[in-house]
Design a protein around this motif. Structure first.
Motif, mmCIF file in Angstrom:
data_model
loop_
_atom_site.group_PDB
_atom_site.id
_atom_site.type_symbol
_atom_site.label_atom_id
_atom_site.label_comp_id
_atom_site.label_asym_id
_atom_site.label_seq_id
_atom_site.Cartn_x
_atom_site.Cartn_y
_atom_site.Cartn_z
ATOM 1 N N MET A 16 40.439 43.939 47.196
ATOM 2 C CA MET A 16 40.690 42.860 46.254
ATOM 3 C C MET A 16 42.195 42.635 46.154
ATOM 4 S SD MET A 16 39.394 42.649 42.366
ATOM 5 C CE MET A 16 40.119 41.549 41.242
ATOM 6 N N LEU A 17 42.589 41.390 46.208
ATOM 7 C CA LEU A 17 43.996 41.023 46.165
ATOM 8 C C LEU A 17 44.352 40.518 44.769
ATOM 9 C CD1 LEU A 17 46.636 40.516 47.752
ATOM 10 C CD2 LEU A 17 45.754 38.243 48.243
ATOM 11 N N ASP A 18 45.351 41.115 44.158
ATOM 12 C CA ASP A 18 45.818 40.655 42.847
ATOM 13 C C ASP A 18 46.852 39.560 43.044
ATOM 14 O OD1 ASP A 18 44.243 42.476 41.505
ATOM 15 O OD2 ASP A 18 45.812 44.001 41.401
ATOM 16 N N LEU A 19 46.775 38.540 42.203
ATOM 17 C CA LEU A 19 47.729 37.438 42.250
ATOM 18 C C LEU A 19 48.857 37.682 41.251
ATOM 19 C CD1 LEU A 19 45.264 34.400 42.252
ATOM 20 C CD2 LEU A 19 46.384 35.428 44.212
ATOM 21 N N THR A 20 50.041 37.221 41.582
ATOM 22 C CA THR A 20 51.133 37.239 40.611
ATOM 23 C C THR A 20 50.884 36.117 39.609
ATOM 24 O OG1 THR A 20 52.504 35.676 41.832
ATOM 25 C CG2 THR A 20 52.763 38.032 42.382
ATOM 26 N N MET A 21 51.578 36.146 38.491
ATOM 27 C CA MET A 21 51.417 35.070 37.506
ATOM 28 C C MET A 21 51.810 33.729 38.094
ATOM 29 S SD MET A 21 52.184 36.443 33.696
ATOM 30 C CE MET A 21 53.418 37.679 33.911
ATOM 31 N N SER A 22 52.834 33.727 38.904
ATOM 32 C CA SER A 22 53.273 32.490 39.549
ATOM 33 C C SER A 22 52.178 31.935 40.460
ATOM 34 C CB SER A 22 54.547 32.758 40.350
ATOM 35 O OG SER A 22 54.955 31.599 41.017
ATOM 36 N N GLN A 23 51.541 32.811 41.196
ATOM 37 C CA GLN A 23 50.458 32.386 42.078
ATOM 38 C C GLN A 23 49.262 31.867 41.274
ATOM 39 O OE1 GLN A 23 50.186 36.125 44.158
ATOM 40 N NE2 GLN A 23 50.988 35.226 46.048
ATOM 41 N N VAL A 24 48.957 32.523 40.174
ATOM 42 C CA VAL A 24 47.851 32.082 39.316
ATOM 43 C C VAL A 24 48.137 30.683 38.779
ATOM 44 C CG1 VAL A 24 46.691 32.481 37.093
ATOM 45 C CG2 VAL A 24 47.059 34.388 38.662
ATOM 46 N N LEU A 25 49.364 30.466 38.327
ATOM 47 C CA LEU A 25 49.717 29.181 37.718
ATOM 48 C C LEU A 25 49.786 28.042 38.726
ATOM 49 C CD1 LEU A 25 52.397 30.419 35.175
ATOM 50 C CD2 LEU A 25 50.046 29.710 34.686
ATOM 51 N N THR A 26 49.913 28.346 40.003
ATOM 52 C CA THR A 26 49.978 27.289 41.013
ATOM 53 C C THR A 26 48.705 27.192 41.851
ATOM 54 O OG1 THR A 26 51.078 28.771 42.586
ATOM 55 C CG2 THR A 26 52.498 27.381 41.198
ATOM 56 N N ASP A 27 47.740 28.056 41.589
ATOM 57 C CA ASP A 27 46.489 28.038 42.343
ATOM 58 C C ASP A 27 45.690 26.772 42.010
ATOM 59 O OD1 ASP A 27 43.376 28.786 42.357
ATOM 60 O OD2 ASP A 27 44.419 29.957 43.898
ATOM 61 N N PRO A 28 45.311 25.995 43.024
ATOM 62 C CA PRO A 28 44.607 24.738 42.772
ATOM 63 C C PRO A 28 43.267 24.905 42.043
ATOM 64 C CG PRO A 28 45.254 24.909 45.080
ATOM 65 C CD PRO A 28 45.585 26.208 44.434
ATOM 66 N N LEU A 29 42.512 25.935 42.366
ATOM 67 C CA LEU A 29 41.219 26.137 41.720
ATOM 68 C C LEU A 29 41.394 26.486 40.239
ATOM 69 C CD1 LEU A 29 38.166 26.246 41.918
ATOM 70 C CD2 LEU A 29 38.351 28.605 42.685
ATOM 71 N N ILE A 30 42.345 27.349 39.957
ATOM 72 C CA ILE A 30 42.605 27.719 38.561
ATOM 73 C C ILE A 30 43.086 26.507 37.783
ATOM 74 C CG2 ILE A 30 44.092 29.096 37.045
ATOM 75 C CD1 ILE A 30 43.846 31.348 39.165
ATOM 76 N N ARG A 31 43.963 25.710 38.386
ATOM 77 C CA ARG A 31 44.454 24.501 37.699
ATOM 78 C C ARG A 31 43.319 23.522 37.432
ATOM 79 N NH1 ARG A 31 50.645 23.479 39.106
ATOM 80 N NH2 ARG A 31 50.355 22.132 37.330
ATOM 81 N N GLN A 32 42.401 23.409 38.380
ATOM 82 C CA GLN A 32 41.259 22.524 38.194
ATOM 83 C C GLN A 32 40.371 23.015 37.048
ATOM 84 O OE1 GLN A 32 38.901 22.045 41.724
ATOM 85 N NE2 GLN A 32 37.679 20.386 40.854
ATOM 86 N N MET A 33 40.158 24.323 36.966
ATOM 87 C CA MET A 33 39.357 24.884 35.874
ATOM 88 C C MET A 33 40.052 24.682 34.530
ATOM 89 S SD MET A 33 37.624 28.296 37.652
ATOM 90 C CE MET A 33 38.634 29.343 36.705
ATOM 91 N N LEU A 34 41.366 24.850 34.502
ATOM 92 C CA LEU A 34 42.108 24.633 33.261
ATOM 93 C C LEU A 34 41.958 23.182 32.804
ATOM 94 C CD1 LEU A 34 45.390 26.638 33.986
ATOM 95 C CD2 LEU A 34 43.538 27.275 32.427
ATOM 96 N N ARG A 35 42.095 22.243 33.733
ATOM 97 C CA ARG A 35 41.924 20.811 33.401
ATOM 98 C C ARG A 35 40.524 20.553 32.859
ATOM 99 N NH1 ARG A 35 45.165 19.811 37.809
ATOM 100 N NH2 ARG A 35 43.403 19.713 39.235
ATOM 101 N N ALA A 36 39.518 21.113 33.523
ATOM 102 C CA ALA A 36 38.127 20.919 33.107
ATOM 103 C C ALA A 36 37.879 21.481 31.708
ATOM 104 C CB ALA A 36 37.181 21.579 34.111
ATOM 105 N N ASP A 37 38.568 22.558 31.380
ATOM 106 C CA ASP A 37 38.407 23.190 30.063
ATOM 107 C C ASP A 37 39.364 22.632 29.020
ATOM 108 O OD1 ASP A 37 36.367 24.788 30.998
ATOM 109 O OD2 ASP A 37 37.674 26.507 31.412
ATOM 110 N N GLY A 38 40.236 21.716 29.425
ATOM 111 C CA GLY A 38 41.183 21.124 28.488
ATOM 112 C C GLY A 38 42.286 22.072 28.039
#
Length: 63
Positions: free
Chosen positions: A1-23
């Motif tokens: 399992m690969l851990d992401l840095t906070m910077s990577q989490v904040l720029t990940d397209p899937l995470i950003r899409q989920m954040l948008r969907a959740d408002g």
């Protein structure tokens, strides 16, 4: 399992899409991550200090 840095989490397209969907604003999510990391660091530090005290390996300084 690969851990992401906070910077990577904040720029990940899937995470950003989920954040948008959740408002959830990216800035709010970033603050949440910072708080979680800080709390985790504090807890880890406390556990290490208790472990050192229990094992007798804590440093003792002369005054």
């Amino acid at each position: 399992m690969l851990d992401l840095t906070m910077s990577q989490v904040l720029t990940d397209p899937l995470i950003r899409q989920m954040l948008r969907a959740d408002g959830v604003k990216l800035s709010e999510f970033a603050i949440l991550l910072e708080k979680a990391a800080s709390e985790r660091g504090r807890r880890f530090s406390n556990q290490s200090a208790m472990s050192d005290a229990g094992s007798g390996s804590a440093e003792v300084r002369a005054s």
